[in-house]
Design a protein around this motif. Structure first.
Motif, mmCIF file in Angstrom:
data_model
loop_
_atom_site.group_PDB
_atom_site.id
_atom_site.type_symbol
_atom_site.label_atom_id
_atom_site.label_comp_id
_atom_site.label_asym_id
_atom_site.label_seq_id
_atom_site.Cartn_x
_atom_site.Cartn_y
_atom_site.Cartn_z
ATOM 1 N N ALA A 20 0.793 -1.217 0.000
ATOM 2 C CA ALA A 20 0.000 0.000 0.000
ATOM 3 C C ALA A 20 0.825 1.266 0.000
ATOM 4 O O ALA A 20 0.286 2.332 -0.233
ATOM 5 C CB ALA A 20 -0.947 0.009 1.201
ATOM 6 N N VAL A 21 2.122 1.206 0.255
ATOM 7 C CA VAL A 21 2.948 2.406 0.288
ATOM 8 C C VAL A 21 4.240 2.137 -0.469
ATOM 9 O O VAL A 21 4.926 1.153 -0.212
ATOM 10 C CB VAL A 21 3.271 2.833 1.741
ATOM 11 N N TYR A 22 4.549 3.014 -1.429
ATOM 12 C CA TYR A 22 5.735 2.842 -2.266
ATOM 13 C C TYR A 22 6.339 4.224 -2.496
ATOM 14 O O TYR A 22 5.611 5.187 -2.732
ATOM 15 C CB TYR A 22 5.345 2.212 -3.598
ATOM 16 N N LEU A 267 8.449 10.899 -3.639
ATOM 17 C CA LEU A 267 7.111 10.847 -4.217
ATOM 18 C C LEU A 267 6.479 9.573 -3.679
ATOM 19 O O LEU A 267 6.877 8.465 -4.043
ATOM 20 C CB LEU A 267 7.184 10.830 -5.745
ATOM 21 N N GLN A 268 5.515 9.735 -2.781
ATOM 22 C CA GLN A 268 4.941 8.598 -2.065
ATOM 23 C C GLN A 268 3.605 8.197 -2.693
ATOM 24 O O GLN A 268 2.683 9.002 -2.772
ATOM 25 C CB GLN A 268 4.744 8.949 -0.591
ATOM 26 N N PHE A 269 3.534 6.943 -3.129
ATOM 27 C CA PHE A 269 2.313 6.376 -3.696
ATOM 28 C C PHE A 269 1.635 5.509 -2.636
ATOM 29 O O PHE A 269 2.283 4.655 -2.020
ATOM 30 C CB PHE A 269 2.628 5.509 -4.923
ATOM 31 N N LYS A 270 0.349 5.716 -2.443
ATOM 32 C CA LYS A 270 -0.423 4.888 -1.520
ATOM 33 C C LYS A 270 -1.663 4.389 -2.256
ATOM 34 O O LYS A 270 -2.322 5.168 -2.952
ATOM 35 C CB LYS A 270 -0.845 5.688 -0.285
ATOM 36 N N TRP A 271 -1.931 3.104 -2.126
ATOM 37 C CA TRP A 271 -3.136 2.580 -2.749
ATOM 38 C C TRP A 271 -3.786 1.540 -1.832
ATOM 39 O O TRP A 271 -3.154 0.966 -0.954
ATOM 40 C CB TRP A 271 -2.854 2.006 -4.128
ATOM 41 N N ASP A 272 -5.086 1.328 -2.077
ATOM 42 C CA ASP A 272 -5.881 0.444 -1.237
ATOM 43 C C ASP A 272 -5.686 -0.996 -1.690
ATOM 44 O O ASP A 272 -6.165 -1.409 -2.742
ATOM 45 C CB ASP A 272 -7.353 0.842 -1.330
ATOM 46 N N ASP A 273 -4.957 -1.776 -0.878
ATOM 47 C CA ASP A 273 -4.666 -3.169 -1.228
ATOM 48 C C ASP A 273 -5.369 -4.140 -0.289
ATOM 49 O O ASP A 273 -5.026 -5.315 -0.244
ATOM 50 C CB ASP A 273 -3.160 -3.404 -1.185
ATOM 51 N N PHE A 274 -6.332 -3.661 0.462
ATOM 52 C CA PHE A 274 -6.936 -4.475 1.516
ATOM 53 C C PHE A 274 -7.722 -5.652 0.939
ATOM 54 O O PHE A 274 -8.569 -5.494 0.068
ATOM 55 C CB PHE A 274 -7.862 -3.613 2.373
ATOM 56 N N ILE A 275 -7.396 -6.854 1.432
ATOM 57 C CA ILE A 275 -8.117 -8.087 1.085
ATOM 58 C C ILE A 275 -8.406 -8.827 2.386
ATOM 59 O O ILE A 275 -7.534 -8.940 3.264
ATOM 60 C CB ILE A 275 -7.289 -8.972 0.136
ATOM 61 N N ASN A 375 12.599 -0.761 -0.665
ATOM 62 C CA ASN A 375 13.346 0.252 -1.409
ATOM 63 C C ASN A 375 13.001 1.668 -0.962
ATOM 64 O O ASN A 375 13.735 2.608 -1.256
ATOM 65 C CB ASN A 375 13.078 0.105 -2.910
ATOM 66 N N GLY A 376 11.896 1.849 -0.254
ATOM 67 C CA GLY A 376 11.545 3.170 0.243
ATOM 68 C C GLY A 376 12.145 3.490 1.589
ATOM 69 O O GLY A 376 11.891 4.566 2.136
ATOM 70 N N LEU A 377 12.961 2.581 2.124
ATOM 71 C CA LEU A 377 13.594 2.777 3.431
ATOM 72 C C LEU A 377 15.093 2.994 3.257
ATOM 73 O O LEU A 377 15.733 2.312 2.449
ATOM 74 C CB LEU A 377 13.342 1.566 4.332
#
Length: 409
Positions: A20-22, A267-275, A375-377
């Motif tokens: 959900a966060v990249y 540039l932070q991408f967040k998307w709804d990945d909830f399952i 990779n975002g850390l």
């Protein structure tokens, strides 16, 4: 382009990655100064958005920042797919002075290409092999437009021509402008929702201008063109720039991509990945007095790793019953209102904060889980996982030394 063609581009027939966060990091950035119209600062460790009247003449600085369009395209095509998403430009504050209660920063999409250069602010003689207030590429070549702007774009300057050009939402009729107000007690990091800009870049890159059938709801109306990725410009508002007043001298400095700290722009991408697909053999926990554990935390990850953390929980104080197996091997699901966060262990700052939409913990027939892209850390640092659970009208945060390290190599 038709919808069926677009589906192949986005790969929506494939299962999107469960993340959900990249984060992406800039390919280039630089500050341009009206006071030093031909000075290039492409390798400076600091970016500045200033207003100044200390010399008796009003001057300003603005900064430019760009991210790789191929990386953005790949992220939409292979990971986000058709999920709803939000994209934020985050710049971390280094220093701030002379802050007024009405100081405001604005973020726009740049409407001309530019070159970063190799200059530093304190170079003597000055370096002129990249963008500056007057020129887009290097001194004597490719000036910034000051008249005859490209469609849907504009610019502003005072006594010295230049200062870059940018697209305006009022002309396009879409949400591509962000502003952030700064007060004495506010968070000083820039956190701009630039979803509209980034999706327009994707539209232009894929040749989808004006296509209203785009499945992830690109905010571009039919017949209105999108625009290519030439990066962002960050500046103070028009009411704060070029003002002949000592009360309008706010200096805001942010870390650049060339910083030697852990705070480069992102540039932070967040998307709804909830399952949430559960097993009937595993029940959902019903008490906030719980013990939580991670099944598969090896403790060390390479920076290019993608890891699925599995989360198990059980009541901390089980009801006394007679049974043939140890109660401590029992597993329960967390409620659907459960979230994760990541903190830097040294600074105690959130790298990924709790988010009710974008950091929800998923579940499958085995257990709860969530996935992290490392990779975002920043590498060679330790991080801590934290969990938030909302249950029975209570909110609890579980912080029990769930550590890991990201390494280079």
């Amino acid at each position: 382009m038709k919808l069926n063609t677009l589906i192949l581009i986005l790969g929506v027939e494939q299962q999107p990655y469960k993340m959900a966060v990249y984060k992406l990091f800039p390919t280039k950035d630089a500050t341009i100064y009206s006071r030093y119209p031909t000075k290039n600062t492409g390798l400076d460790s600091i970016l500045e958005a200033n207003a100044d009247y200390s010399t008796g003449t009003a001057h300003v600085s603005r900064y430019l920042i760009q991210f790789d369009q191929n990386e953005i395209d790949s992220l939409f095509d292979t990971k986000i797919g058709t999920s709803s998403c939000q994209v934020n430009l985050i710049n971390y504050i280094s220093n701030i002075q002379n802050l007024n209660i009405d100081t405001e920063l604005e973020v726009y999409a740049i409407s001309q290409s530019w070159g970063m250069g190799t200059g530093h602010f304190n170079d003597s003689p000055i370096t002129t092999n990249g963008c500056n207030w007057v020129y887009r590429t290097y001194e004597g070549q490719d000036t910034w437009l000051t008249t005859g702007f490209a469609p849907y774009s504009t610019g502003s300057y005072d006594s010295v021509n230049g200062g870059a050009t940018w697209y305006t939402g009022s002309s396009l009729g879409v949400d591509i402008i962000f502003s952030q107000s700064y007060s004495y007690s506010s968070n000083k990091d820039l956190n701009a929702n630039v979803t509209g800009i980034v999706k327009s870049w994707y539209s232009a890159s894929k040749g989808l201008e004006g296509d209203i059938s785009i499945p992830f709801e690109l905010p571009i109306e039919l017949g209105i063109p999108s625009f290519p990725n030439d990066g962002f410009i960050i500046k103070q508002s028009d009411s704060d720039e070029f003002v002949d007043s000592l009360s309008k001298q706010a200096h805001l400095q942010f870390y650049s991509v060339d910083t030697n700290t852990i705070y480069p722009p992102e540039l932070q991408f967040k998307w709804d990945d909830f399952i949430h697909t559960t097993s009937s053999a595993i029940s959902t926990i019903s008490t906030t007095e719980m013990a939580l554990s991670l099944d598969n935390n090896p403790g060390t990850f390479r920076r290019d790793s993608i890891h699925k953390f599995r989360v198990n929980c059980r009541p901390q104080f089980p009801t006394r019953t007679y049974q043939t197996a140890s109660y401590f091997t029992q597993r329960n699901y967390l409620p659907t209102s459960s979230y994760y966060a990541v903190k830097d262990l040294d600074t105690n700052e959130f790298v990924i904060n709790f988010d009710d939409t974008y950091t929800k913990i998923s579940a499958d027939v085995t257990s709860n889980y969530f996935t992290l892209y490392m990779n975002g850390l920043e590498p060679e640092r330790y991080y801590k996982l934290m969990f938030k659970v909302v249950l029975n009208g209570e909110t609890i945060v579980l912080d029990d030394n769930y550590y890991f390290k990201v390494i280079n190599g």
